[in-house]
Design an enzyme around this catalytic site. Structure first.
Site: not given
Length: 195
Positions: A45, A50, A93-94, A135-136, A139
């Site tokens: 995701g 991000q 996480c990216l 999670h997304e 963000h």
């Protein structure tokens, strides 16, 4: 404007994204780029903030497999409700590459959102797909998975997180990283374009 994944503690990651009111050709191009970046970085995701965009939007593919395009979803203006149960699961996480920890999330959720064509998405999700959406969506509210850790769990990854803070401060000092003011200015311009 070419997109790239920004790393903690970039100020954009703490901004609360604004709802999208329209989709245009540029946004669709960014979505394609977001999917490419997500696969390149082996994610499942990726939220718009991000990649330094202020929009309430994320892309996801719970399989993480670029060959399984039928599993891809673009989620615009997500609203989560009817959370049930709890599950603990490992997350990364990216924007914090190399940092992983167990995070407690709701096991099942109800999602309402829109896709890129403006169609309403109504879904009851559980397990891993539910975790990805939570999670997304976090963000988009300026929340990172490390914010959901207990003091003890955070202490276990604190040295890794601190390295990102040192790196960002160093880039801030040399002008390679944006200040809060520069981020606010960029977001203001981008928000006017599509909200």
């Amino acid at each position: 404007m070419s997109l790239s994944v920004i790393h903690y503690p970039h100020p954009t990651l703490r901004h609360k994204s604004l709802p999208l009111k329209r989709v245009d050709k540029q946004l669709k191009a960014w979505v394609e780029e977001m999917f490419d970046l997500m696969y390149e970085h082996e994610g499942v995701g990726l939220a718009a903030n991000q990649v330094d965009l202020p929009y309430r939007l994320f892309v996801m593919n719970p399989t993480g497999d670029s060959q399984q395009r039928d599993q891809e979803q673009v989620v615009i203006n997500p609203v989560i409700s009817k959370a049930k149960g709890q599950q603990k699961g490992n997350e990364g996480c990216l924007s914090l590459p190399g940092v992983h920890a167990d995070v407690v999330r709701s096991n099942a959720i109800h999602l309402e959102a829109y896709d890129l064509s403006g169609n309403l998405i109504v879904a009851d999700l559980d397990g891993f797909a539910s975790r990805v959406v939570q999670h997304e969506t976090d963000h988009l509210d300026g929340i990172l998975f490390i914010d959901r850790l207990s003091d003890g769990e955070l202490a276990d990854v604190r040295h890794l997180v601190h390295e990102f803070e040192i790196d960002f401060q160093s880039r801030l000092n040399t002008g390679e990283a944006p200040t809060e003011e520069q981020v606010a200015e960029l977001w203001s311009e981008l928000e006017k374009a599509r909200t």
